[in-house]
Design a protein around this motif. Structure first.
Motif, PDB file in Angstrom:
ATOM      1  N   LEU A 187       7.198  -5.080   5.685  1.00 48.15           N
ATOM      2  CA  LEU A 187       6.377  -4.671   4.645  1.00 48.15           C
ATOM      3  C   LEU A 187       5.898  -5.618   3.803  1.00 48.15           C
ATOM      4  O   LEU A 187       5.152  -5.965   3.039  1.00 48.15           O
ATOM      5  N   LYS A 188       7.343  -6.917   3.459  1.00 50.71           N
ATOM      6  CA  LYS A 188       6.108  -7.977   2.907  1.00 50.71           C
ATOM      7  C   LYS A 188       5.521  -8.661   3.286  1.00 50.71           C
ATOM      8  O   LYS A 188       4.637  -9.647   2.755  1.00 50.71           O
ATOM      9  N   GLN A 189       5.501  -8.828   4.922  1.00 48.31           N
ATOM     10  CA  GLN A 189       4.180  -9.249   5.365  1.00 48.31           C
ATOM     11  C   GLN A 189       2.538  -8.756   4.958  1.00 48.31           C
ATOM     12  O   GLN A 189       1.679  -9.525   5.305  1.00 48.31           O
ATOM     13  N   ASN A 190       2.919  -7.730   5.391  1.00 51.99           N
ATOM     14  CA  ASN A 190       1.476  -6.837   5.562  1.00 51.99           C
ATOM     15  C   ASN A 190       1.186  -5.606   3.872  1.00 51.99           C
ATOM     16  O   ASN A 190       2.548  -4.630   3.858  1.00 51.99           O
ATOM     17  N   LYS A 191       1.196  -6.281   2.319  1.00 52.05           N
ATOM     18  CA  LYS A 191       1.151  -5.573   1.370  1.00 52.05           C
ATOM     19  C   LYS A 191       0.151  -4.583   0.746  1.00 52.05           C
ATOM     20  O   LYS A 191       0.568  -3.072   0.624  1.00 52.05           O
ATOM     21  N   ALA A 192      -0.747  -4.012   1.966  1.00 47.01           N
ATOM     22  CA  ALA A 192      -1.605  -2.599   1.927  1.00 47.01           C
ATOM     23  C   ALA A 192      -1.055  -1.934   2.781  1.00 47.01           C
ATOM     24  O   ALA A 192      -1.063  -0.703   2.219  1.00 47.01           O
ATOM     25  N   GLN A 193      -0.401  -2.135   4.139  1.00 49.41           N
ATOM     26  CA  GLN A 193       0.960  -1.455   4.487  1.00 49.41           C
ATOM     27  C   GLN A 193       1.725  -0.666   3.642  1.00 49.41           C
ATOM     28  O   GLN A 193       1.743   0.100   3.515  1.00 49.41           O
ATOM     29  N   ALA A 194       2.458  -1.609   2.983  1.00 48.88           N
ATOM     30  CA  ALA A 194       3.552  -1.696   2.576  1.00 48.88           C
ATOM     31  C   ALA A 194       2.957  -1.025   0.411  1.00 48.88           C
ATOM     32  O   ALA A 194       3.397   0.617   0.729  1.00 48.88           O
ATOM     33  N   ASP A 195       1.438  -1.298   0.591  1.00 49.08           N
ATOM     34  CA  ASP A 195       1.885   0.071  -0.358  1.00 49.08           C
ATOM     35  C   ASP A 195       1.275   1.429  -0.608  1.00 49.08           C
ATOM     36  O   ASP A 195       1.732   2.230  -0.592  1.00 49.08           O
ATOM     37  N   ALA A 196       0.429   1.603   1.292  1.00 46.35           N
ATOM     38  CA  ALA A 196       0.241   2.813   0.879  1.00 46.35           C
ATOM     39  C   ALA A 196       1.539   3.745   1.774  1.00 46.35           C
ATOM     40  O   ALA A 196       1.550   5.075   1.482  1.00 46.35           O
ATOM     41  N   ILE A 197       2.135   2.943   1.967  1.00 41.49           N
ATOM     42  CA  ILE A 197       3.688   3.921   2.470  1.00 41.49           C
ATOM     43  C   ILE A 197       4.145   4.104   1.037  1.00 41.49           C
ATOM     44  O   ILE A 197       4.898   5.206   1.000  1.00 41.49           O
ATOM     45  N   GLN A 198       4.294   2.999   0.672  1.00 39.66           N
ATOM     46  CA  GLN A 198       4.852   3.551  -1.332  1.00 39.66           C
ATOM     47  C   GLN A 198       4.321   4.712  -1.703  1.00 39.66           C
ATOM     48  O   GLN A 198       5.423   5.338  -2.771  1.00 39.66           O
ATOM     49  N   LYS A 199       3.050   4.985  -1.592  1.00 45.95           N
ATOM     50  CA  LYS A 199       2.497   5.783  -2.621  1.00 45.95           C
ATOM     51  C   LYS A 199       1.567   7.126  -1.858  1.00 45.95           C
ATOM     52  O   LYS A 199       1.570   7.516  -1.688  1.00 45.95           O
ATOM     53  N   ASN A 200       2.589   6.665  -0.052  1.00 46.72           N
ATOM     54  CA  ASN A 200       3.078   7.852   0.506  1.00 46.72           C
ATOM     55  C   ASN A 200       0.969   8.080   0.934  1.00 46.72           C
ATOM     56  O   ASN A 200       1.134   9.669   1.177  1.00 46.72           O
ATOM     57  N   GLU A 201       0.183   7.610   1.193  1.00 52.90           N
ATOM     58  CA  GLU A 201      -1.055   8.404   1.357  1.00 52.90           C
ATOM     59  C   GLU A 201      -0.819   7.613   2.590  1.00 52.90           C
ATOM     60  O   GLU A 201      -1.382   7.209   3.007  1.00 52.90           O
ATOM     61  N   VAL A 202      -0.762   9.108   3.590  1.00 52.97           N
ATOM     62  CA  VAL A 202      -0.889   9.452   4.616  1.00 52.97           C
ATOM     63  C   VAL A 202      -2.189   9.352   5.556  1.00 52.97           C
ATOM     64  O   VAL A 202      -2.191   8.384   6.852  1.00 52.97           O
ATOM     65  N   ALA A 203      -3.047   8.967   4.582  1.00 51.69           N
ATOM     66  CA  ALA A 203      -4.570   8.298   4.943  1.00 51.69           C
ATOM     67  C   ALA A 203      -5.401   7.257   5.594  1.00 51.69           C
ATOM     68  O   ALA A 203      -5.661   7.165   6.151  1.00 51.69           O
ATOM     69  N   ARG A 204      -3.926   6.290   5.371  1.00 50.07           N
ATOM     70  CA  ARG A 204      -4.350   5.183   5.166  1.00 50.07           C
ATOM     71  C   ARG A 204      -2.984   4.814   6.416  1.00 50.07           C
ATOM     72  O   ARG A 204      -3.428   3.748   6.505  1.00 50.07           O
ATOM     73  N   PHE A 205      -2.070   5.420   6.941  1.00 53.95           N
ATOM     74  CA  PHE A 205      -1.493   5.118   7.827  1.00 53.95           C
ATOM     75  C   PHE A 205      -1.870   4.884   9.409  1.00 53.95           C
ATOM     76  O   PHE A 205      -2.630   5.745  10.062  1.00 53.95           O
ATOM     77  N   ASP A 206      -2.039   3.120   9.540  1.00 58.76           N
ATOM     78  CA  ASP A 206      -2.799   3.211  10.617  1.00 58.76           C
ATOM     79  C   ASP A 206      -1.358   3.762  11.989  1.00 58.76           C
ATOM     80  O   ASP A 206      -0.384   3.634  11.750  1.00 58.76           O
TER      81      ASP A 206
ATOM     82  N   THR B  18      -7.481  -1.466 -15.993  1.00 57.98           N
ATOM     83  CA  THR B  18      -6.528  -1.277 -14.698  1.00 57.98           C
ATOM     84  C   THR B  18      -6.916  -2.804 -13.951  1.00 57.98           C
ATOM     85  O   THR B  18      -8.266  -3.422 -13.246  1.00 57.98           O
ATOM     86  N   PHE B  19      -5.313  -3.119 -13.882  1.00 58.81           N
ATOM     87  CA  PHE B  19      -5.723  -5.055 -13.715  1.00 58.81           C
ATOM     88  C   PHE B  19      -5.250  -4.375 -12.298  1.00 58.81           C
ATOM     89  O   PHE B  19      -4.154  -4.251 -11.545  1.00 58.81           O
ATOM     90  N   ILE B  20      -5.907  -4.836 -11.191  1.00 61.32           N
ATOM     91  CA  ILE B  20      -5.259  -5.177  -9.580  1.00 61.32           C
ATOM     92  C   ILE B  20      -5.451  -6.340  -8.531  1.00 61.32           C
ATOM     93  O   ILE B  20      -6.424  -7.345  -9.776  1.00 61.32           O
ATOM     94  N   GLU B  21      -4.834  -6.575  -7.915  1.00 63.45           N
ATOM     95  CA  GLU B  21      -4.755  -8.068  -6.876  1.00 63.45           C
ATOM     96  C   GLU B  21      -6.268  -7.825  -6.050  1.00 63.45           C
ATOM     97  O   GLU B  21      -6.450  -6.226  -5.711  1.00 63.45           O
ATOM     98  N   THR B  22      -6.229  -8.868  -5.335  1.00 65.18           N
ATOM     99  CA  THR B  22      -7.355  -8.615  -4.064  1.00 65.18           C
ATOM    100  C   THR B  22      -7.179  -7.629  -3.013  1.00 65.18           C
ATOM    101  O   THR B  22      -8.053  -7.076  -3.065  1.00 65.18           O
ATOM    102  N   ASN B  23      -6.289  -7.295  -2.675  1.00 66.40           N
ATOM    103  CA  ASN B  23      -6.490  -6.615  -1.855  1.00 66.40           C
ATOM    104  C   ASN B  23      -6.202  -5.164  -2.304  1.00 66.40           C
ATOM    105  O   ASN B  23      -6.409  -4.306  -1.450  1.00 66.40           O
ATOM    106  N   GLY B  24      -6.363  -4.813  -3.400  1.00 65.84           N
ATOM    107  CA  GLY B  24      -6.518  -3.633  -4.096  1.00 65.84           C
ATOM    108  C   GLY B  24      -7.955  -2.943  -4.147  1.00 65.84           C
ATOM    109  O   GLY B  24      -7.942  -1.605  -4.968  1.00 65.84           O
ATOM    110  N   LEU B  25      -8.753  -4.190  -4.452  1.00 64.24           N
ATOM    111  CA  LEU B  25      -9.674  -3.923  -4.730  1.00 64.24           C
ATOM    112  C   LEU B  25     -10.672  -2.568  -4.027  1.00 64.24           C
ATOM    113  O   LEU B  25     -11.002  -1.680  -4.925  1.00 64.24           O
ATOM    114  N   LEU B  26     -11.057  -3.039  -2.948  1.00 64.45           N
ATOM    115  CA  LEU B  26     -11.691  -1.471  -1.760  1.00 64.45           C
ATOM    116  C   LEU B  26     -10.440  -0.656  -1.904  1.00 64.45           C
ATOM    117  O   LEU B  26     -11.778   0.574  -1.668  1.00 64.45           O
TER     118      LEU B  26
END
Length: 610
Positions: A73-92, A247-255
């Protein structure tokens, strides 16, 4: 070589073309089947197993109990964010594999995950095929090889459904997999064009023409670090407003925060990281695994357009297609390319840079693009003063993001990198604390680089007033980057040629500010005039221009283009103030008359002059 008879050519050519089309069709079929029904099989298994294994629990909390899962999860922050928020549509597929392996009570032994006769082994097979899918266009795979991969895919999905207790789903999976394969194979001409377009885009980003960040130049040495944007990019700070809340966000969260908006406008002053962000996205999309920006996994056509690369005074859709696909468009009807992109609907994304600099030429075409591709996603960059004008060109209200440049942690990372290159033991926090009263020197990457280099050589003494800082920086950069009479002046007083060059560029900045600062092509009359003056002063023109301006190079179908612009508004303001000061000292003129026509912050000029 055998010569074809007059009765042979058409039949033989048709047979060869059909075989090539079928091979390319299989590539597309495999990708589509993996992203849809391969993913769905793992999703169904995960939803069934997790609810039984950990009822009422959050998947992220379960994963955090396992060291291996925490590391991934530390290696893939976008994946960690999707799982932490339990956003199933983003689970690849990668995320589902992680959840099944560490949160669904499957065997922890590696042998079962390698065994094709186990459920774990077939989950692993689907992940392996998904990882291979990104490389099928890069390696030589025959039609027979791809047929074997298709069989492996169908077998793995079938095994997961049968042995995962999901047999009731097997008929619908079988039917849809057959439809995907047949549909792609028999539309050979369409598939051939799809692959040509995707291959051209990926090759464009792979060969770094659109995915490198500006190298750092100092004293004739080139520090590239990792030249690819994917490796060199240092995240900057962005924000957006919704319901009057910023709301302030980091790069990978913009899209991920575009909501339902098809158009995103990224506003920010020069040097705040707008272009670097687009280059980072292009680099991330080109096929590297895992992609750190999850939204890009769903994009089939990511098109990067620098508006300055199109030389026409008025753009058309045809101009845009030719600029993005110079190779394919040279041998393919533009209408066919547009139709392929139109049918891709929401899997098309346009990255449009420097919109504000070519607004008059591009605005009509931008409205046409929204009509032709109503489901496409657009991310356009601009300076803030033209955001309202661009927003008015959008069919619906766009999501506006603001680029703020470096935050404290990214600024520290940048300074640390420069200190490391120079083998300096200094604490980066020491410099950042000195610069903190002047925020643009911390948050604008190039200004921060300049300050770091100056600090390394001359210490704290020159960092007092804002005007003195900019004067020291400017004097420093002329010394470091200019050969004057074929010599680099390091320690002595700046020769009169260098001082004259500063006065020339300051006057140029002043005159440009009357029209509004923007980038200028190397072929423009203004830049040609500066080059001629530099030669007269015994300077190397490109070196001299690059000492006080940013030089950007980009490619288009017409070849390489070179543009110049000031690093940031604050440095341009210093140069303007310098010219105003020189005029006040040498001419009988008032400061009010000097600054009345400037289209910039007059108070800022007065503060620097003071």
């Amino acid at each position: 070589m055998k010569r074809l008879s007059s009765r042979e050519p058409y039949e033989q050519k048709f047979t060869m073309a059909t075989g090539a089309d079928q091979r390319r069709g299989l590539e597309v079929s495999l990708g589509v089947a993996l992203k849809t029904w391969g993913r769905k099989a793992l999703l169904l298994l995960y939803q069934d197993r997790f609810s039984k294994t950990h009822p009422g629990m959050e998947p992220y909390n379960i994963l955090m109990l396992k060291a291996a899962a925490r590391f991934m999860l530390k290696q893939n922050k976008a994946q960690a964010d999707a799982i932490q928020k339990n956003e199933v549509a983003r689970f690849d597929i990668s995320a589902l594999h992680l959840l099944l392996r560490f949160a669904c009570d499957f065997s922890s032994g590696s042998n079962r995950w390698k065994d094709p006769k186990t459920l774990e082994g077939n989950i692993e097979k689907l992940k392996h095929l998904r990882n291979m899918e990104a490389h099928w266009t890069e390696e030589v795979y025959s039609k027979e090889n791809l047929e074997e991969k298709w069989i492996e895919l169908v077998k793995a999905i079938t095994f997961v459904l049968k042995h995962g207790g999901l047999e009731q789903w097997m008929p619908i999976f079988k039917e849809n997999l057959q439809l995907i394969k047949q549909g792609e194979i028999y539309d050979g001409e369409k598939v051939l064009l799809q692959k040509a377009l995707q291959s051209e885009l990926r090759e464009l980003y792979r060969n770094s023409r659109k995915t490198t960040l500006m190298p750092l130049v100092w004293a004739g040495r080139l520090f590239r670090f990792q030249h690819s944007a994917l490796q060199a990019y240092i995240t900057t700070k962005f924000s957006f407003s919704q319901d009057r809340l910023e709301t302030f966000i980091e790069t990978n969260g913009l899209l991920e925060n575009r909501g339902n908006c098809q158009v995103m406008v990224l506003q920010g002053e020069s040097g705040t990281g707008k272009t670097s962000l687009l280059r980072y996205f292009a680099s991330a999309w080109k096929g590297e695994q895992p992609c750190p920006v999850s939204t890009l996994n769903n994009i089939d056509y990511l098109m990067f357009l620098d508006c300055n690369a199109v030389s026409n005074t008025t753009f058309t859709t045809s101009d845009i297609i030719k600029a993005i696909f110079p190779v394919t468009s040279s041998s393919t009807d533009i209408g066919s390319i547009v139709e392929i992109l139109r049918q891709a609907t929401g899997r098309v994304m346009f990255l449009i840079d420097s919109f504000d600099e070519r607004l008059d030429a591009f605005q009509k075409c931008f409205k046409e693009l929204q009509i032709k591709f109503p489901k496409a996603i657009f991310l356009v960059t601009t300076r803030p003063h033209l955001t309202p004008a661009i927003s008015n060109l959008c069919d619906d209200v766009p999501r506006v993001f603001t680029a703020h440049g470096f935050n404290w942690s990214s600024a520290k990372a940048c300074v640390s990198k420069l200190l490391l290159v120079e083998n300096k033991p200094e604490n980066p926090d020491k410099l950042l604390k000195i610069l903190s009263p002047h925020q643009e020197l911390v948050k604008i990457p190039q200004l921060l680089c300049w300050c770091t280099w100056l600090w390394i050589e001359q210490g704290n003494t020159i960092f007092s007033t804002r005007g003195k800082i900019f004067y020291s920086l400017t004097d420093f950069m002329i010394r470091k980057l200019c050969h004057i009479s074929n010599m680099r002046i390091i320690a002595e007083e700046l020769p009169k040629e260098g001082q004259q060059w500063l006065s020339v560029v300051a006057e140029f900045a002043y005159n440009q500010a009357k029209k509004g600062l923007g980038s200028l092509s190397k072929t423009s009359e203004e830049i040609k005039c500066l080059e001629a003056i530099a030669k007269d002063l015994k300077l190397k023109p490109l070196e001299a221009l690059s000492s006080l301006m940013q030089c950007d190079s980009f490619m288009s179908a017409q070849g390489e283009h070179v543009n110049f612009q000031f690093i940031h508004t604050s440095h341009a303001n210093f140069l303007i103030a310098y010219h105003v000061f020189e005029r006040l000292r040498n001419d009988k003129i008032t400061i009010t008359s000097l600054i009345k026509d400037l289209q910039m912050d007059r108070e800022d000029h007065l503060n620097i002059c003071g």
